[in-house]
Write a protein that holds these residues in place. Structure first.
Motif, PDB file in Angstrom:
ATOM      1  N   MET A 171      40.726  31.573  41.091  1.00 36.23           N
ATOM      2  CA  MET A 171      41.623  32.017  40.033  1.00 36.23           C
ATOM      3  C   MET A 171      41.661  31.039  38.877  1.00 36.23           C
ATOM      4  O   MET A 171      42.097  31.393  37.764  1.00 36.23           O
ATOM      5  CB  MET A 171      43.043  32.224  40.577  1.00 36.23           C
ATOM      6  N   GLU A 172      41.260  29.819  39.130  1.00 37.40           N
ATOM      7  CA  GLU A 172      41.221  28.853  38.039  1.00 37.40           C
ATOM      8  C   GLU A 172      40.123  29.160  37.036  1.00 37.40           C
ATOM      9  O   GLU A 172      40.119  28.632  35.921  1.00 37.40           O
ATOM     10  CB  GLU A 172      41.035  27.440  38.623  1.00 37.40           C
ATOM     11  N   MET A 173      39.199  29.987  37.443  1.00 38.68           N
ATOM     12  CA  MET A 173      38.157  30.414  36.511  1.00 38.68           C
ATOM     13  C   MET A 173      38.736  31.451  35.569  1.00 38.68           C
ATOM     14  O   MET A 173      39.604  32.230  35.935  1.00 38.68           O
ATOM     15  CB  MET A 173      36.958  30.989  37.269  1.00 38.68           C
ATOM     16  N   SER A 174      38.274  31.474  34.345  1.00 36.43           N
ATOM     17  CA  SER A 174      38.846  32.367  33.329  1.00 36.43           C
ATOM     18  C   SER A 174      38.171  33.722  33.259  1.00 36.43           C
ATOM     19  O   SER A 174      38.595  34.580  32.486  1.00 36.43           O
ATOM     20  CB  SER A 174      38.748  31.698  31.943  1.00 36.43           C
ATOM     21  N   LYS A 175      37.123  33.937  34.034  1.00 40.33           N
ATOM     22  CA  LYS A 175      36.418  35.211  33.970  1.00 40.33           C
ATOM     23  C   LYS A 175      37.300  36.320  34.522  1.00 40.33           C
ATOM     24  O   LYS A 175      37.884  36.197  35.594  1.00 40.33           O
ATOM     25  CB  LYS A 175      35.112  35.144  34.747  1.00 40.33           C
ATOM     26  N   GLU A 176      37.353  37.422  33.760  1.00 38.36           N
ATOM     27  CA  GLU A 176      38.202  38.536  34.157  1.00 38.36           C
ATOM     28  C   GLU A 176      37.734  39.153  35.465  1.00 38.36           C
ATOM     29  O   GLU A 176      38.533  39.477  36.335  1.00 38.36           O
ATOM     30  CB  GLU A 176      38.206  39.599  33.052  1.00 38.36           C
ATOM     31  N   ALA A 177      36.456  39.344  35.601  1.00 36.81           N
ATOM     32  CA  ALA A 177      35.938  39.980  36.809  1.00 36.81           C
ATOM     33  C   ALA A 177      36.269  39.166  38.047  1.00 36.81           C
ATOM     34  O   ALA A 177      36.600  39.718  39.106  1.00 36.81           O
ATOM     35  CB  ALA A 177      34.424  40.166  36.690  1.00 36.81           C
ATOM     36  N   VAL A 178      36.173  37.847  37.948  1.00 32.79           N
ATOM     37  CA  VAL A 178      36.480  36.982  39.093  1.00 32.79           C
ATOM     38  C   VAL A 178      37.953  37.097  39.460  1.00 32.79           C
ATOM     39  O   VAL A 178      38.322  37.225  40.636  1.00 32.79           O
ATOM     40  CB  VAL A 178      36.091  35.527  38.762  1.00 32.79           C
ATOM     41  N   ARG A 179      38.810  37.062  38.461  1.00 31.14           N
ATOM     42  CA  ARG A 179      40.240  37.142  38.742  1.00 31.14           C
ATOM     43  C   ARG A 179      40.625  38.501  39.310  1.00 31.14           C
ATOM     44  O   ARG A 179      41.397  38.593  40.258  1.00 31.14           O
ATOM     45  CB  ARG A 179      41.033  36.858  37.473  1.00 31.14           C
ATOM     46  N   VAL A 180      40.091  39.554  38.710  1.00 30.75           N
ATOM     47  CA  VAL A 180      40.416  40.899  39.205  1.00 30.75           C
ATOM     48  C   VAL A 180      39.911  41.065  40.626  1.00 30.75           C
ATOM     49  O   VAL A 180      40.604  41.603  41.504  1.00 30.75           O
ATOM     50  CB  VAL A 180      39.810  41.962  38.276  1.00 30.75           C
ATOM     51  N   GLY A 181      38.702  40.617  40.888  1.00 29.68           N
ATOM     52  CA  GLY A 181      38.177  40.724  42.246  1.00 29.68           C
ATOM     53  C   GLY A 181      38.996  39.936  43.245  1.00 29.68           C
ATOM     54  O   GLY A 181      39.265  40.404  44.358  1.00 29.68           O
ATOM     55  N   THR A 182      39.404  38.735  42.866  1.00 33.32           N
ATOM     56  CA  THR A 182      40.218  37.901  43.765  1.00 33.32           C
ATOM     57  C   THR A 182      41.566  38.554  44.036  1.00 33.32           C
ATOM     58  O   THR A 182      42.035  38.605  45.185  1.00 33.32           O
ATOM     59  CB  THR A 182      40.400  36.509  43.144  1.00 33.32           C
ATOM     60  N   LEU A 183      42.201  39.070  42.977  1.00 32.90           N
ATOM     61  CA  LEU A 183      43.493  39.723  43.162  1.00 32.90           C
ATOM     62  C   LEU A 183      43.360  40.986  44.010  1.00 32.90           C
ATOM     63  O   LEU A 183      44.252  41.310  44.809  1.00 32.90           O
ATOM     64  CB  LEU A 183      44.086  40.078  41.801  1.00 32.90           C
TER      65      LEU A 183
END
Length: 1668
Positions: A390-402
């Motif tokens: 989540m510390e990464m700012s990429k939207e896809a990474v955050r959405v996938g993690t959530l």
């Protein structure tokens, strides 16, 4: 048993190769063979034709199968024998195996020996080389073995085991068949499973081909599934039992080899086979504790495959299997592998799957299950990993993690501890500040999932606050969206939807909701503009309110003071909900949700209304439930709501509750868009609410505020305010008038500006919109005003204010409608007031003038607005109030009214609104017309009215024609009754009136025909009475019979009746009336249908036939009218009749008609072509017209004369030559082919030649171009020009002569091409003339006379062409005794200034030697004089060359004595052209000099000898002339003049010389010089000096010849004369030539210099210094 089987089948291949000694009888074998042949042939047909039903093949197979039922062994042996036939086809093999499988399934137990043979043969076929067809054979053989295994498993298994040997790679289909056996015979196969797996394992290292590896992987997958089935059904097994661990131990080496070796293969199909086989293998390996740990060791190898091209789904499925078993067994994967597993699986969620991945969605599901399993084993490590991601700012990474966190939270797992949820929430909180749409939706879903999963207490505070913020934020973005951000708006809609879903989940699952969230939701419903979300919010608020009330009830039982639901101002909430409920089906049916909310909050909003609400709200809900958005009625629903509001206000009577509600409703106005149903209801509710207000001053404030904040530019808002004021005026009339007056006073200072300032600067009011609103407001006040007060205020202030606001505005359509609405309302209100006897409406005149102006501005054919209907209604009411209209006003209103309503189409039966509007308007018109049409009428007024009705009488729509004709009839009846004979009609008016009505007697509509007949009768009666003409009873009777015939349906009878009417009426017309009638009838053509057009031309024909002789002065007008309208006529019959009318005029008045036709524009339109084609059909008339057309062309070349009569005026009128030529061409082309035009041919051909010549001169400009440009935008077509049309006409003329030879000669000699070119035109003219004289008999004298006449023309082109045609080379002129005038005219032409004319004249004079050689001596003086004048012409080449050519011809016919002094002049002039720059002149001069040499006799011999001496040097030099023709002519002339020297040696040399050889010419020159050196050295010296002058010549060849001749002369010159030479001058001249650009000149000069130095030795040294 196995050993026995081995002994009996030691070598089955050898047994199958032996002949069939004890097989089936031959009959059965033959039958089977025949049936198989049938099957093979049908298979071949099927392959050739395509797929389709194969009945014969199926029937043959069934016959064999049925025979096997009776004799199974015999048929089996026959089929086996067929398999053993050498070179059997693959298709037959497949067919046999298919039949064998059916027999095996049908019979079950078979003879063992037969089975053994079949097993051996099938095994052999199965193991053959696998090609395309072999693969099919092997497959059916394998299936046959599997079929046999069901009853003969041991035999088949032994055969397969026999070919399955350790460390020996077996055939592919052996393994395939083993897998099929294992799948179909589980318990029988189990004893062989261990040895089969062990043997296959020894083959793994030998299987290098991808296909073999795939087969082994597929077989292992089947074996493992078979083992699992066996282990689940151990109780059913009768064989020795193997434990699960034993199977696992045998499988693990293969698993390890698959993962470590084969999985690393580059072939994707091998990888896929390995991965698919791992899942059933792991099902046996993972339950074993020892092997499970070893399986964990190979997880990194599986994860590495994510980087390859293999489908990720299959890898993830294997990982999920491992991870879930690790959870269930409590043996988690090693922690050292966690990060790799986390990373690889997380990448699958957060990155977009490659395009070749087909199962990406299924893969994501599998990955989620993997993470759930990992969360159960390592929750802390997993959340730590999530936090790092989540510390990464990429939207896809955050959405996938959530998304993964939500899945973890949603997992229904008891082991999911509070610690895990805490860690998950901690990760989510770190991303709350992310504003990207997908991240926000993911967080909202997690919050909703937490609420659903029972963690409601975890979201209180941060979660509810986040939901509230997102609700507000998404609503704001959606209500302020822009069209250019469509994608962003879609994302925001999704965020809002997810937010609403989250709110619904929270409010339905959380108890003890915080007051803050309740207030936020209430504020949302009160303030939001995004009304689509109101339904779920209302449902949520209802749920929360019920819970709060329930909680308050519980608390009230424990506390002394109960708690109430917190609400904002109850009037504000009620106003908001009432307005929104006006559209109850929006937003998923928000009406019911809001009514439920009102019912729940009834005691909190207004306790006095609660009881009434409990009764009425359920009724409203019931109405909505009984209807849908497609069946409900908006007005009915609004009426119910208004009644609900009024009933509610009655409960608060005596308080200020209604006033406060009015304020809240007023405040709600700006919250809704315009137009909208909600806002319309809001204005209505506000009007009813204000009408019940008790405090007038406060009502005035609210009304004034409403006036100021209204956007008057918005029609909806303006009408809403007007309605509000009207409803308020029911109980607050004075208050409303005071407010309007106050408002006008406040804004009157700005009325002269374009805008009226307002408190709201963002919506400045346009002056006109405010005035329109004020007008309608005053009329609404009048319509709602009490009758007793209306008369007092009707004129002032109501009517005066309406007039003031309209007249001081721009009077656009909106103001017109507002004004008409106001007038109608005011006048209607006045009319409805009783006791009006003494009342005079003072503003009636002004209002009438304004209404009249408005009606005039409306379109007459369409109902574009209700202005017309409103205006007619207003005029109807105005006409009934005092003071009444005057006669002038009546006349004007009648005109306006007719024009306004006659074009209205009858409304459809289903369009009630327009139908009612049209009916009311027409009824008002009828009522108004009865009174108004009785006013002033006179001929001018009648004509104006008829002109107004004319376009409707000529309309294509029958209802318009019928109405117009009925109005016309009514008009004529009124006119006859009112005027009668008192005022006669104007000149021509009667004809125009009849011409308008006459075609309507043939109208397709019966009522229109009858009405037109009545109108025509009225007109005839009126005309007869006014002119006192005879109108007897017979005519009346004839008209009555015609009218009776018009009532029928027979078209022929109708036309006959119309024709009879025309004949009866014709004699009543004078010439002017006839013209006006025909003009009007022509105007009508094309305006209506075919019947009307035929009727028009019928009337025209009848009038022309009966009156044509009287119409000479009117021909131009009549013909002009016909020709103008003829192009619009589409029907051939109508055009024919009009054309006949033109021809009728032409027969009686040729010149006027011809002039009028020739003045039509080009290109000739089809209607004109038809006219001329009709002329061509009548030969005598066509010849007459041709004479006239030629006269028009010839008049251009004749002296202008003055007209002596009307006929001369038309005949001499200027017409366009191009149009004339086109007409001539058209007539020649279409006249009778048998007519050769013997009398017309000379005149036609000569006239066309003159025209063709004139088309090349300055007079060729055609006025048709001006006419063309007036009509067309482009240029005149290329084929339409004077030259082309003329030539085409001439070609047609020659074809008519039936002289194929002449036509071919003209074409072969290119006469037409010569005529088309300006440079060769005259040549073509002369050639054409000669051919005509030669081939056309009987036309020579006439043609000669025309030519001589043309030579006297004042037009230059005419004289030039005539001179070119003058065929002096032909004896025709001599024979016709026309030679003398021709010679004299040619002599005059030779003296003209025009060079072309002079050239042609000289050429013709010279040709006289050919045509009349005996007459040359007679006219020698004139001929020689003109030719010598031509030779003296300064400049130019044409005239001198033609003069010399003519002299050359003339000299051939003359003798020396005939020339006289002209001989000397000719010789001198001839020598002057020897050195001319013109090649033509040099050639002609040399030839003429030779002719002179031939003429010389005794008297001129001495003179000419001297002339030869003077010309000798130019002659010798020009033998090298750059022009070959000039050189040849010069050489011939020189040799012809040699004898004038008198030297025999020279004459002998000239005879020996070849004129074409250069060496011979040199020898001749040397001979001449030698002779002259001896005889006349002084002449030779003079020749040298003259020769050196030619070194300056412009021709290089002449300069070379001069150098060579000078060298020859120097060589031959005597020493005496050499001493007299000026060597310096000669040398300088020759040295200058060394600088010449031509190398040959330089060489010749150098050679001459050397000769010169040789002849002067004392100068040699000096010359060497000079020469290079």
């Amino acid at each position: 048993m196995a050993e026995g089987a081995l002994d009996s089948n030691e070598d089955p291949s050898e047994e199958t190769e032996e002949p069939e000694a004890r097989g089936p009888d031959d009959g059965t074998f033959q039958q089977v063979t025949n049936l198989l042949n049938i099957m093979d042939s049908e298979s071949a047909k099927t392959e050739a034709v395509g797929a389709g039903p194969d009945m014969r093949k199926t029937l043959a197979s069934v016959i064999i199968t049925e025979k096997a039922t009776a004799e199974p062994c015999v048929v089996m042996n026959a089929l086996i024998r067929c398999l053993q036939v050498p070179e059997i086809s693959t298709q037959r093999t497949v067919n046999i195996y298919g039949i064998l499988q059916e027999v095996i399934q049908q019979e079950g137990e078979l003879e063992e020996r037969c089975v053994q043979r079949l097993v051996a043969i099938a095994s052999k076929d199965m193991r053959e080389i696998l090609e395309t067809e072999g693969y099919v054979k092997a497959e059916v053989a394998s299936d046959t073995l599997v079929a046999l295994s069901r009853n003969h498993f041991s035999l088949v298994m032994y055969e397969l085991q026999h070919h399955l040997k350790p460390l020996d790679l077996t055939d592919e289909f052996v393994i395939i068949t083993l897998a099929k056996l294992a799948n179909g015979n589980v318990f029988e196969f189990m004893p062989y499973m261990g040895i089969t797996l062990a043997t296959i394992f020894t083959m793994l290292r030998l299987a290098n081909e991808a296909k073999m590896r795939q087969v082994i992987c597929a077989a292992m997958e089947t074996f493992c599934e078979t083992v699992q089935f066996y282990l689940k059904h151990l109780e059913d097994s009768v064989y020795p039992v193997m434990t699960e661990d034993q199977f696992a131990l045998k499988l693990f080496p293969m698993y390890r080899y698959f993962v470590t070796v084969w999985l690393r293969n580059h072939n994707p199909e091998v990888k896929l086979g390995v991965i698919k086989s791992l899942k059933p293998m792991l099902s046996l390996l993972l339950p074993n504790d020892d092997l499970r740990e070893q399986v964990y060791d190979y997880i990194p190898l599986l994860l590495a495959e994510y980087q390859g091209s293999l489908e990720a789904l299959f890898i993830t499925q294997v990982l999920r299997q491992i991870l879930e078993v690790s959870v269930t067994t409590g043996t988690p994967v090693p922690q050292m592998q966690l990060h790799t597993i986390f990373t690889e699986l997380h990448v699958q969620v957060c990155t977009k799957a490659p395009s070749q991945q087909q199962y990406s969605s299924q893969n994501l599901t599998e990955v989620v299950h993997c993470f759930i399993a990992l969360a159960r084993s390592y929750p802390k490590e997993l959340m730590k990993f999530f936090l790092s991601q989540m510390e990464m700012s990429k939207e896809a990474v955050r959405v996938g993690t959530l998304t993964l966190i939500r899945a973890v939270v949603s997992a229904d797992e008891p082991r999911m501890t509070a610690r895990t949820i805490y860690l998950a929430i901690r990760v989510v909180k770190n991303t709350l500040s992310d504003t990207r749409s997908k991240v926000r939706m993911a967080i909202l879903r997690i919050i909703g999932q937490l609420a659903l999963s029972g963690f409601q207490d975890k979201i209180k505070g941060w979660g509810l606050k986040y939901v509230s913020v997102q609700l507000t934020l998404s609503t704001y973005k959606l209500t302020n969206r822009r069209e250019s951000f469509y994608q962003r708006d879609l994302e925001e809609k999704m965020v809002h939807k997810v937010t609403m879903d989250t709110v619904r989940i929270i409010t339905s699952s959380i108890s003890g909701m915080t007051n803050e969230f309740w207030v936020r939701l209430l504020c949302y419903i009160m303030e939001t503009d995004y009304t689509e979300a109101l339904t779920p919010i209302c449902v949520s608020l209802t749920n929360l309110a019920e819970r709060q009330l329930h909680a308050h009830e519980l608390e009230a039982g424990m506390a002394s003071k109960p708690k109430h639901v917190d609400l904002p101002a109850p009037q504000k909430l009620l106003a908001r909900l009432l307005v929104l409920m006006s559209t109850p089906y929006k937003g998923e049916g928000r009406g019911i949700a809001m009514l439920n909310l009102l019912s729940t909050l009834s005691h909190s909003i207004a306790p006095a209304m609660a009881d009434m609400w409990e009764l009425e709200i359920p009724l409203l809900i019931k109405y909505l439930e009984e209807h849908t958005e497609f069946t409900w009625n908006q007005k009915t629903w609004e009426d119910k709501l208004i009644q609900f509001l009024r009933n509610s206000l009655k409960k608060t009577r005596g308080s200020n509750w209604s006033l406060r509600l009015s304020k809240e409703l007023n405040n709600q106005i700006e919250s809704f868009d315009s137009p909208s149903l909600e806002k319309g209801f809001l204005y209505r509710a506000l009007g009813f609410t204000l009408a019940t207000g008790l405090e007038a001053d406060k009502v005035e404030v609210l009304l004034l505020e409403l006036l100021y904040k209204t956007d008057y530019g918005n029609d909806f808002d303006r009408e809403g305010v007007i309605l509000c004021f009207g409803l308020c005026a029911r109980g607050q009339v004075k208050t409303v008038l005071n407010v309007l007056h106050d408002f006008e006073e406040r804004i009157q200072e700005s009325e002269q500006s374009w805008q009226i300032g307002a408190w709201r600067k963002d919506h400045p009011w346009r002056r006109e919109t405010v005035k329109g609103a004020l007008m309608v407001m005053y009329s609404c006040v009048a319509s709602h005003c009490h009758p007793q007060m209306l008369l007092t205020h009707a004129d002032n202030p109501i009517a005066s204010k309406i007039i003031h606001h309209y007249t001081s505005s721009c009077q656009d359509i909106c103001l017109k409608m507002a004004f008409m609405k106001s007038v109608a309302q005011v006048t209607s209100a006045i009319k409805n007031v009783k006791d009006l006897e003494d009342f005079q409406f003072g503003q009636k005149t002004t209002l009438t003038a304004i209404v009249t102006a408005i009606i005039k501005a409306e379109p007459a054919d369409t109902l574009v607005s209700p202005v017309r209907a409103m205006a007619m209604d207003a005029l109807s009411h105005l006409s009934k109030v005092k003071p009444f209209y005057s006669a002038e006003e009546n006349n004007e209103l009648m005109d306006i009214s007719i024009h306004s309503l006659i074009s209205l189409q009858p409304p459809g039966e289903d369009n009630e609104s327009i139908k009612t509007l049209c009916t009311n308007a027409l009824r008002a018109l009828e009522q108004l017309m009865e009174g108004l049409m009785q006013r002033q009428l006179d001929p001018k007024g009648l004509q104006e009215m008829v002109h107004l009705l004319e376009k409707w009488i000529l309309s294509e729509k029958e209802w318009e024609r019928e109405k117009a004709m009925n109005l016309h009839l009514r008009l004529m009846q009124i006119y006859v009754q009112s005027v009668g004979v008192c005022i006669p009609l104007k000149l021509g008016q009667f004809g125009a009136l009849v011409g308008l009505i006459a075609p309507c007697t043939c109208d397709s509509h019966k009522r229109t025909r009858m009405a037109s007949m009545d109108v025509l009768s009225c007109l005839l009666d009126l005309h007869a009475s006014q002119t006192c003409s005879s109108w007897g009873a017979s005519k009346e009777l004839e008209l009555a019979k015609c009218k009776e015939d018009l009532q029928g349906l027979d078209v022929e009878k109708i036309f006959s009746a119309s024709s009879r009417i025309a004949k009866v009426a014709c004699m009543q017309f004078n010439c002017d009336e006839v013209v006006s009638l025909i003009q009007k009838l022509c105007e009508n053509i094309g305006a209506m249908d075919l019947q009307h057009d035929k009727a028009s031309v019928t009337w025209i024909g009848i009038f022309l036939q009966m009156r044509v002789k009287e119409l000479e002065d009117k021909v131009a007008e009549i013909l002009g009218a016909i020709l103008v309208h003829l192009p619009v006529v589409d029907h051939a019959e109508v055009r024919r009749l009009l054309t006949e009318g033109i021809l009728l005029l032409a027969h009686h008045h040729q010149d006027p008609v011809l002039t009028a036709l020739l003045r039509q524009p080009l290109p000739m339109e089809s209607h004109l072509i038809e006219v001329w084609l009709a002329v061509a059909e009548n030969m005598s008339f066509a010849r007459t017209m041709l004479h006239g057309l030629m006269g028009r062309l010839q008049s251009r070349f004749s002296p202008r004369t003055n007209a002596a009569s009307k006929a001369d005026v038309w005949r001499l009128a200027a017409v366009d030559p191009l149009m004339t030529l086109c007409t001539i061409h058209l007539l020649i082309e279409n006249m009778d082919r048998d007519d050769k035009f013997p009398d017309l041919f000379p005149d036609l051909i000569y006239t066309l030649l003159l025209q063709l010549s004139s088309s090349r001169g300055p007079e060729a400009a055609s006025p048709v171009l001006k006419t063309w440009r007036l009509i067309h935008t482009g240029t005149l077509p290329e084929e339409i020009n004077l030259q082309r049309i003329t030539i085409r006409s001439m070609q047609l003329l020659f074809r008519r002569l039936d002289s194929e030879q002449l036509v071919h000669t003209l074409d072969d000699q290119g006469v037409w091409a010569l005529l088309q070119s300006s440079s060769t035109f005259l040549q073509g003219v002369g050639l054409l003339a000669r051919l005509c004289v030669r081939h056309v008999e009987g036309s020579r004298r006439r043609l000669s006379e025309l030519v001589l006449r043309g030579m006297t023309s004042e037009v230059l082109s005419c004289r030039v062409s005539s001179t070119a045609v003058c065929f002096m080379s032909d004896p025709t002129l001599y024979r016709e005794k026309l030679l003398k005038p021709a010679v004299l005219l040619l002599g005059k032409g030779a003296d003209q200034e025009d060079e072309t004319l002079r050239v042609l004249s000289l050429r013709a004079l010279g040709s006289m030697a050919l045509g009349a050689p005996k007459k040359v001596r007679q006219y020698r003086k004139l001929l020689l004089e003109k030719c010598l004048c031509a030779l003296r012409e300064p400049g130019g080449t044409g005239v001198p060359s033609e003069g010399m050519e003519a002299l050359a011809r003339i000299l051939a016919e003359l003798r020396e004595g005939d020339l006289g002094s002209s001989f000397d002049a000719i010789s001198e002039q001839c020598r002057a052209f020897f050195d001319n720059e013109s090649e033509l002149l040099r050639v002609k001069a040399f030839l003429l000099f030779g002719k002179l040499a031939n003429v010389v006799r005794v008297s001129k011999r001495h003179f000419f000898k001297e002339e030869v001496r003077k010309a000798w040097v130019p002659l010798m030099l020009h033998c090298q002339d750059p022009c070959s023709e000039a050189a040849q002519a010069c050489m011939a002339t020189m040799y012809r003049c040699v004898h004038f020297w008198g030297f025999k040696a020279l004459e002998d040399a000239s005879r020996r010389s070849d004129p074409s050889g250069a060496d011979e010419m040199t020898d001749f020159q040397m001979t001449l010089c030698s002779v002259l050196t001896q005889k006349k050295p002084a002449v030779l010296h003079g020749f040298l000096l003259e020769t050196m002058t030619y070194t300056k010549s412009n021709f290089s060849r002449i300069r070379i010849a001069s150098c060579n001749l000078a060298g020859i002369i120097v060589k031959k010159m005597s020493a005496h004369y050499l001493k007299r030479l000026d060597y310096a001058a000669l040398r300088n001249c020759l040295q200058e030539l060394q600088l010449d650009s031509e190398p040959a000149v330089r060489r010749a000069a150098l050679e001459t210099l050397r000769i010169l130095d040789t002849c002067s030795p004392h100068q040699l040294a000096a010359s060497n210094e000079v020469l290079p």
